[in-house]
Design an enzyme around this catalytic site. Sequence first.
Site, PDB file in Angstrom:
ATOM      1  N   HIS A  83     -29.497 -25.053 -28.568  1.00 52.17           N
ATOM      2  CA  HIS A  83     -30.326 -26.356 -28.631  1.00 52.17           C
ATOM      3  C   HIS A  83     -29.692 -27.217 -29.598  1.00 52.17           C
ATOM      4  O   HIS A  83     -29.597 -28.508 -29.342  1.00 52.17           O
ATOM      5  CB  HIS A  83     -31.969 -26.485 -28.459  1.00 52.17           C
TER       6      HIS A  83
ATOM      7  N   LEU B  16     -24.340 -49.722 -22.224  1.00 54.21           N
ATOM      8  CA  LEU B  16     -25.252 -48.427 -21.901  1.00 54.21           C
ATOM      9  C   LEU B  16     -26.409 -48.300 -21.875  1.00 54.21           C
ATOM     10  O   LEU B  16     -27.360 -48.114 -23.033  1.00 54.21           O
ATOM     11  CB  LEU B  16     -24.336 -47.479 -22.041  1.00 54.21           C
TER      12      LEU B  16
ATOM     13  N   ASP C   2     -27.333 -28.117 -19.322  1.00 51.04           N
ATOM     14  CA  ASP C   2     -27.751 -26.753 -19.620  1.00 51.04           C
ATOM     15  C   ASP C   2     -27.457 -25.472 -19.428  1.00 51.04           C
ATOM     16  O   ASP C   2     -25.829 -25.629 -19.848  1.00 51.04           O
ATOM     17  CB  ASP C   2     -27.800 -26.593 -17.378  1.00 51.04           C
TER      18      ASP C   2
HETATM   19  C1  IPE Z   1     -33.463 -28.245 -16.356  1.00 50.19           C
HETATM   20  O1  IPE Z   1     -33.147 -26.676 -17.211  1.00 50.19           O
HETATM   21  C2  IPE Z   1     -34.338 -28.915 -17.666  1.00 50.19           C
HETATM   22  C3  IPE Z   1     -33.145 -29.189 -18.312  1.00 50.19           C
HETATM   23  C4  IPE Z   1     -32.257 -29.188 -18.374  1.00 50.19           C
HETATM   24  C5  IPE Z   1     -33.956 -29.790 -19.328  1.00 50.19           C
HETATM   25  P1  IPE Z   1     -33.843 -25.141 -16.635  1.00 50.19           P
HETATM   26  O2  IPE Z   1     -32.908 -24.387 -17.298  1.00 50.19           O
HETATM   27  O3  IPE Z   1     -35.027 -25.443 -17.819  1.00 50.19           O
HETATM   28  O4  IPE Z   1     -33.821 -24.876 -15.347  1.00 50.19           O
HETATM   29  P2  IPE Z   1     -33.847 -23.445 -14.496  1.00 50.19           P
HETATM   30  O5  IPE Z   1     -35.331 -23.136 -15.534  1.00 50.19           O
HETATM   31  O6  IPE Z   1     -32.830 -22.633 -14.934  1.00 50.19           O
HETATM   32  O7  IPE Z   1     -34.352 -23.936 -13.320  1.00 50.19           O
HETATM   33  C1  IPE Z   2     -30.507 -26.657 -21.459  1.00 53.56           C
HETATM   34  O1  IPE Z   2     -30.423 -25.111 -21.922  1.00 53.56           O
HETATM   35  C2  IPE Z   2     -31.891 -26.583 -22.503  1.00 53.56           C
HETATM   36  C3  IPE Z   2     -33.320 -26.517 -21.764  1.00 53.56           C
HETATM   37  C4  IPE Z   2     -33.846 -26.692 -20.810  1.00 53.56           C
HETATM   38  C5  IPE Z   2     -33.805 -27.791 -22.834  1.00 53.56           C
HETATM   39  P1  IPE Z   2     -31.193 -23.977 -21.782  1.00 53.56           P
HETATM   40  O2  IPE Z   2     -32.073 -23.260 -22.417  1.00 53.56           O
HETATM   41  O3  IPE Z   2     -31.941 -23.389 -20.101  1.00 53.56           O
HETATM   42  O4  IPE Z   2     -29.937 -22.420 -21.216  1.00 53.56           O
HETATM   43  P2  IPE Z   2     -30.296 -21.277 -20.762  1.00 53.56           P
HETATM   44  O5  IPE Z   2     -30.144 -21.308 -19.393  1.00 53.56           O
HETATM   45  O6  IPE Z   2     -31.566 -20.266 -20.987  1.00 53.56           O
HETATM   46  O7  IPE Z   2     -28.755 -20.747 -20.518  1.00 53.56           O
HETATM   47 MG    MG Z   3     -31.114 -23.405 -18.605  1.00 50.36          MG
END
Ligand code: IPE
Ligand code: IPE
Ligand code: MG
Length: 241
Positions: free
Chosen positions: A37, A131, A20
Amino acid sequence: MSDERPRISPVPRHVAMIMDGNGRWAKQRGLPRLAGHRAGTENIRNIVQAAVEQEVGYLTLYAFSTENWSRPDSEVQGLLRILAEVIERETPELDRNGVQLRHLGSMEGVPQDLADAINGALDFTRHNNRLILSVAFNYGGRAEIVEAVRRIVRAGIPPDAVDEETISRHLYTADIPDPDLIIRTAGEQRLSNYLIWQAAYAEYWFTPAYWPDFDKDVFYQALLDYSRRKRKFGMTEDQVS
Ligand code: IPE
Ligand code: IPE
Ligand code: MG
């Protein structure tokens, strides 16, 4: 790929990561979210390498949740494109390192060319076993359980024959052990529908670091902290020491 750090013991057999903070990482730098990303996917190689070095047997990465379809269309399309690029770029190297790729999730709503690319990569690496790298893509824990129940009912398994093992065997993770350690980056402390059945007895580890900044040192620290915890599985201190 030699590692000078001491070997950790016990090392978690299965580490599951919630990657995240890509968006916040980008925002902090005045970049578009997709740049975050992209940086995030670059980082996967380092962590896979660290897992191999520490002899973690199973690494599972949350790449795209069923809830992530709710993001703006441009971000969703960008994420799908980046994923396709990563598969193309990384699969040969993963194969050279003995990594077997697995997919946890549904192919529903996934564009055909991406689904083909994923299936191709799974097939290409299926003989490896150093792995097991599972990618939770178009994954939702509740949807996974619903799908398992449907398959159990469809198979005509009598209600009294259904036990916890039956459910486990019908999940996407059928032959993958439950995660021992779940790591979430970027300061959030929630599961976000990740491995909700399998996580019943996992240890949790959180860090404020955004995913693109989560490096081998932080990963090592998480494993070290895990190795110092005492898992009790409902028993008393005396029973487990
Ligand atoms: C969880 O992250 C999903 C992934 C890391 C792919 P999100 O950023 O989508 O989760 P929420 O919405 O903050 O709970
Ligand atoms: C996690 O990073 C990746 C995915 C959920 C695909 P985020 O895109 O959720 O990053 P934040 O939470 O907005 O910083
Ligand atoms: Mg996120």
